[in-house]
Design a protein around this motif. Structure first.
Motif, PDB file in Angstrom:
ATOM      1  N   THR A 263      -5.431  23.608  -8.078  1.00 55.14           N
ATOM      2  CA  THR A 263      -4.288  22.684  -8.307  1.00 55.14           C
ATOM      3  C   THR A 263      -3.861  21.935  -7.231  1.00 55.14           C
ATOM      4  OG1 THR A 263      -3.377  24.489  -9.695  1.00 55.14           O
ATOM      5  CG2 THR A 263      -1.912  22.796  -9.067  1.00 55.14           C
ATOM      6  N   VAL A 264      -3.899  20.735  -7.523  1.00 60.03           N
ATOM      7  CA  VAL A 264      -3.459  19.695  -6.441  1.00 60.03           C
ATOM      8  C   VAL A 264      -2.145  19.240  -6.585  1.00 60.03           C
ATOM      9  CG1 VAL A 264      -4.137  17.106  -5.292  1.00 60.03           C
ATOM     10  CG2 VAL A 264      -5.918  18.594  -6.258  1.00 60.03           C
ATOM     11  N   MET A 265      -1.297  19.323  -5.766  1.00 61.46           N
ATOM     12  CA  MET A 265       0.394  19.281  -5.724  1.00 61.46           C
ATOM     13  C   MET A 265       0.590  17.789  -5.111  1.00 61.46           C
ATOM     14  SD  MET A 265       1.583  21.942  -6.967  1.00 61.46           S
ATOM     15  CE  MET A 265       3.304  21.235  -6.543  1.00 61.46           C
TER      16      MET A 265
ATOM     17  N   ARG B  40       5.860   7.556   0.756  1.00 56.51           N
ATOM     18  CA  ARG B  40       6.159   7.445  -0.588  1.00 56.51           C
ATOM     19  C   ARG B  40       5.835   8.890  -1.396  1.00 56.51           C
ATOM     20  NH1 ARG B  40       4.313   1.603  -3.608  1.00 56.51           N
ATOM     21  NH2 ARG B  40       5.303   0.432  -2.000  1.00 56.51           N
ATOM     22  N   LEU B  41       5.029   9.753  -0.796  1.00 59.58           N
ATOM     23  CA  LEU B  41       4.698  11.058  -1.168  1.00 59.58           C
ATOM     24  C   LEU B  41       3.573  11.808  -0.404  1.00 59.58           C
ATOM     25  CD1 LEU B  41       1.894  10.687  -4.047  1.00 59.58           C
ATOM     26  CD2 LEU B  41       2.528   8.896  -2.768  1.00 59.58           C
ATOM     27  N   ALA B  42       3.367  13.087  -0.610  1.00 57.64           N
ATOM     28  CA  ALA B  42       2.547  13.856   0.016  1.00 57.64           C
ATOM     29  C   ALA B  42       1.727  14.545  -0.877  1.00 57.64           C
ATOM     30  CB  ALA B  42       3.387  14.961   0.886  1.00 57.64           C
ATOM     31  N   VAL B  43       0.188  14.602  -0.558  1.00 56.24           N
ATOM     32  CA  VAL B  43      -0.702  15.503  -1.490  1.00 56.24           C
ATOM     33  C   VAL B  43      -1.272  16.725  -0.761  1.00 56.24           C
ATOM     34  CG1 VAL B  43      -2.781  15.006  -2.661  1.00 56.24           C
ATOM     35  CG2 VAL B  43      -1.331  12.883  -2.131  1.00 56.24           C
ATOM     36  N   GLU B  44      -1.075  17.556  -1.637  1.00 52.23           N
ATOM     37  CA  GLU B  44      -1.600  18.900  -0.866  1.00 52.23           C
ATOM     38  C   GLU B  44      -2.916  19.337  -1.567  1.00 52.23           C
ATOM     39  OE1 GLU B  44      -0.402  23.560  -0.323  1.00 52.23           O
ATOM     40  OE2 GLU B  44       0.970  22.070  -1.269  1.00 52.23           O
ATOM     41  N   ILE B  45      -4.033  19.265  -1.020  1.00 49.92           N
ATOM     42  CA  ILE B  45      -5.014  19.509  -1.472  1.00 49.92           C
ATOM     43  C   ILE B  45      -5.389  20.959  -1.047  1.00 49.92           C
ATOM     44  CG2 ILE B  45      -7.660  18.976  -1.135  1.00 49.92           C
ATOM     45  CD1 ILE B  45      -6.849  16.218  -0.365  1.00 49.92           C
TER      46      ILE B  45
ATOM     47  N   ARG C  45       1.074  -1.275  -0.123  1.00 49.48           N
ATOM     48  CA  ARG C  45      -0.125   0.151  -0.011  1.00 49.48           C
ATOM     49  C   ARG C  45       1.072   1.240   0.092  1.00 49.48           C
ATOM     50  NH1 ARG C  45      -4.519  -0.290   4.578  1.00 49.48           N
ATOM     51  NH2 ARG C  45      -5.041   1.446   3.579  1.00 49.48           N
ATOM     52  N   THR C  46       0.303   2.239  -0.843  1.00 51.55           N
ATOM     53  CA  THR C  46       0.983   3.438  -0.792  1.00 51.55           C
ATOM     54  C   THR C  46       0.932   4.355   0.310  1.00 51.55           C
ATOM     55  OG1 THR C  46       1.253   3.448  -3.528  1.00 51.55           O
ATOM     56  CG2 THR C  46       1.570   5.570  -2.113  1.00 51.55           C
ATOM     57  N   THR C  47       2.067   4.494   1.031  1.00 51.39           N
ATOM     58  CA  THR C  47       1.879   5.550   2.219  1.00 51.39           C
ATOM     59  C   THR C  47       2.016   7.001   1.856  1.00 51.39           C
ATOM     60  OG1 THR C  47       4.248   5.489   2.847  1.00 51.39           O
ATOM     61  CG2 THR C  47       2.672   3.741   3.768  1.00 51.39           C
ATOM     62  N   LEU C  48       1.144   7.827   2.275  1.00 49.40           N
ATOM     63  CA  LEU C  48       1.158   9.231   1.734  1.00 49.40           C
ATOM     64  C   LEU C  48       0.823  10.140   2.926  1.00 49.40           C
ATOM     65  CD1 LEU C  48      -1.830  10.270  -0.363  1.00 49.40           C
ATOM     66  CD2 LEU C  48      -1.441   8.048   0.473  1.00 49.40           C
ATOM     67  N   VAL C  49       1.370  11.280   2.847  1.00 52.43           N
ATOM     68  CA  VAL C  49       0.882  12.464   3.691  1.00 52.43           C
ATOM     69  C   VAL C  49      -0.244  13.358   3.231  1.00 52.43           C
ATOM     70  CG1 VAL C  49       1.422  14.316   5.380  1.00 52.43           C
ATOM     71  CG2 VAL C  49       2.822  12.107   5.441  1.00 52.43           C
ATOM     72  N   VAL C  50      -1.169  13.633   3.836  1.00 53.99           N
ATOM     73  CA  VAL C  50      -2.292  14.576   2.981  1.00 53.99           C
ATOM     74  C   VAL C  50      -1.961  15.855   3.939  1.00 53.99           C
ATOM     75  CG1 VAL C  50      -4.627  15.250   2.644  1.00 53.99           C
ATOM     76  CG2 VAL C  50      -3.886  12.931   2.296  1.00 53.99           C
TER      77      VAL C  50
ATOM     78  N   ILE D 171      -3.207   6.622   4.275  1.00 53.35           N
ATOM     79  CA  ILE D 171      -2.859   7.950   4.580  1.00 53.35           C
ATOM     80  C   ILE D 171      -2.370   7.719   6.133  1.00 53.35           C
ATOM     81  CG2 ILE D 171      -3.992  10.069   5.197  1.00 53.35           C
ATOM     82  CD1 ILE D 171      -5.876   9.471   3.319  1.00 53.35           C
ATOM     83  N   VAL D 172      -1.137   8.316   6.408  1.00 54.62           N
ATOM     84  CA  VAL D 172      -0.345   8.392   7.479  1.00 54.62           C
ATOM     85  C   VAL D 172      -0.364  10.030   7.833  1.00 54.62           C
ATOM     86  CG1 VAL D 172       0.853   6.323   7.211  1.00 54.62           C
ATOM     87  CG2 VAL D 172       1.831   8.761   6.496  1.00 54.62           C
TER      88      VAL D 172
END
Length: 410
Positions: free
Chosen positions: A120-122, A100-105, A57-62, A83-84
């Motif tokens: 724009t979602v980064m 693995r990555l971060a998502v900025e909403i 599972r892809t771990t990501l920070v929101v 989501i962590v």
């Protein structure tokens, strides 16, 4: 030049070389077992590693998204995403491979979907890191699907069909035969490996028959024999060339058997005509290559083996000991690898100019032959030019062998 004397020297050196452990390892053990190990061992390990990374599972920070609970819920509901909580600087967490990555909403994201205001979602990721790249692909797919659903909803609200934004479809179909597909997949790698083994297969015998004999004190005894030095050097040259060609022959045989057996096993495990059709189309685990290309590669490697044998003998003659010869010869591997690596680069094609560049021409023509493409004028040019280079190298080797200051360098 006396062929009887040359054959006598050759058989004597062959017998001595077969007693040498280093020569046997470089000439027989490595080519016989290296290729199956690469094809099965490394291939299997790489497949398992990639599959494991894909299954994780892809771990990501929101970052943000508090006013977009629907998007957060849909993101959390994805089976391949996890989501962590951020424990500090999310950029550092990505660089340290904690996530693995971060998502900025952006703020007001869900409201903008209804109002039509673009946002724009980064996506912040670790470029070049495999797991991070896979994670970006998953999250990018999620937001692309969300965008398509939003567009369809807007069209439905206006009474317009969803096909309005899809005026046509794009499909792909492979038209290249399986041999060309397989040749392009591994056609650049096989010549690269063959060139390395051709060089290393000749390296140890060349050192042993020159600097090794000097160190053991047997060179003087050999020179005192009633055999002309030209016959001596040609006998040694044939021995080194035999070692190089034997290395390539065993490599090609083991590679061919590995590919055939591996392909049969994969097709057998796949089951059914569907799997067989996929393998025949080049989509199986084992690529399909033109069998005639294997024979063509072996024919083209012969003059290169002559070139390597003559050059290695010449350089090793200048050394007084086995260790000194190794220090002279080992850096040449880089010189050999550079043009071989250039042959794997995109945009480097087989032309009249590249056909005259040693090693590079072999890498390019072998790639073409393994794909089932035979450029006969270029093949003749490459074979002829390499024979000329090899003949010049042999002449240089004979000349150095006749120089006392080289043979008995203090």
């Amino acid at each position: 030049m006396n062929w009887k004397h040359i054959l006598t020297v050759y058989l004597k050196e062959l017998k001595d070389s077969l007693r040498d452990r280093r020569t046997l390892i470089s000439m027989i053990v490595i080519p016989t077992f290296l290729m199956p190990l690469i094809i099965f061992g490394v291939g299997t390990i790489m497949t398992k590693v990639v599959k494991k990374a894909q299954d994780e599972r892809t771990t990501l920070v929101v970052i943000g998204g508090q006013d977009s609970p629907g998007t957060l819920a849909a993101l959390a509901a994805e089976k391949k995403l996890k989501i962590v909580e951020s424990t500090g600087d999310y950029k550092k967490m990505i660089s340290d491979k904690q996530v693995r990555l971060a998502v900025e909403i952006p703020a007001g994201f869900e409201a903008s979907l209804k109002d039509g205001e673009p946002k724009t979602v980064m996506l912040y990721h670790y470029e070049g890191e495999m797991k991070s790249s896979m994670g970006v692909g998953e999250v990018d797919r999620f937001f692309r699907n969300l965008r398509e659903k939003t567009i369809e909803t807007r069209l439905a609200d206006r009474g317009l069909p969803p096909d309005l934004i899809k005026p046509f479809e794009i499909k792909r179909q492979n038209v290249a035969p399986p041999e060309k597909v397989g040749g392009n997949m591994i056609g650049g790698l096989i010549p690269y490996i063959i060139i390395i083994l051709c060089f290393t297969g000749a390296m140890y015998p060349a050192i042993d028959l020159t600097a090794g004999e000097k160190e053991r004190g047997t060179m003087e005894t050999l020179l005192c024999s009633p055999v002309h030095r030209v016959n001596l050097v040609l006998g040694k040259f044939l021995m080194v060339m035999t070692a190089s060609v034997s290395t390539i022959a065993l490599t090609l045989v083991s590679s061919s058997v590995s590919i055939i057996v591996g392909g049969s096993l994969m097709m057998g495990n796949s089951g059914g005509a569907k799997a067989a059709g996929a393998a025949a189309g080049g989509g199986g685990f084992m690529p399909i290559i033109d069998p005639a290309g294997i024979l063509g590669v072996f024919a083209m490697i012969a003059p290169v083996a002559m070139l390597f044998a003559a050059l290695l003998l010449t350089i090793s003659l200048f050394a007084k000991s086995y260790k000194e010869a190794q220090s002279y010869v080992s850096p040449l591997i880089i010189v050999v690898l550079m043009p071989a690596m250039m042959g794997m680069l995109p945009g480097i094609e087989l032309t009249a100019k590249t056909a005259l560049v040693p090693i590079l021409n072999l890498s390019l023509v072998c790639k073409e032959m393994l794909s089932g493409v035979w450029h006969w004028p270029y093949i003749a040019l490459i074979f002829g030019s390499t024979v000329v280079y090899a003949a010049a190298a042999v002449a240089l080797c004979v000349r150095m062998f006749n120089r006392e200051d080289v043979m008995f360098r203090a």
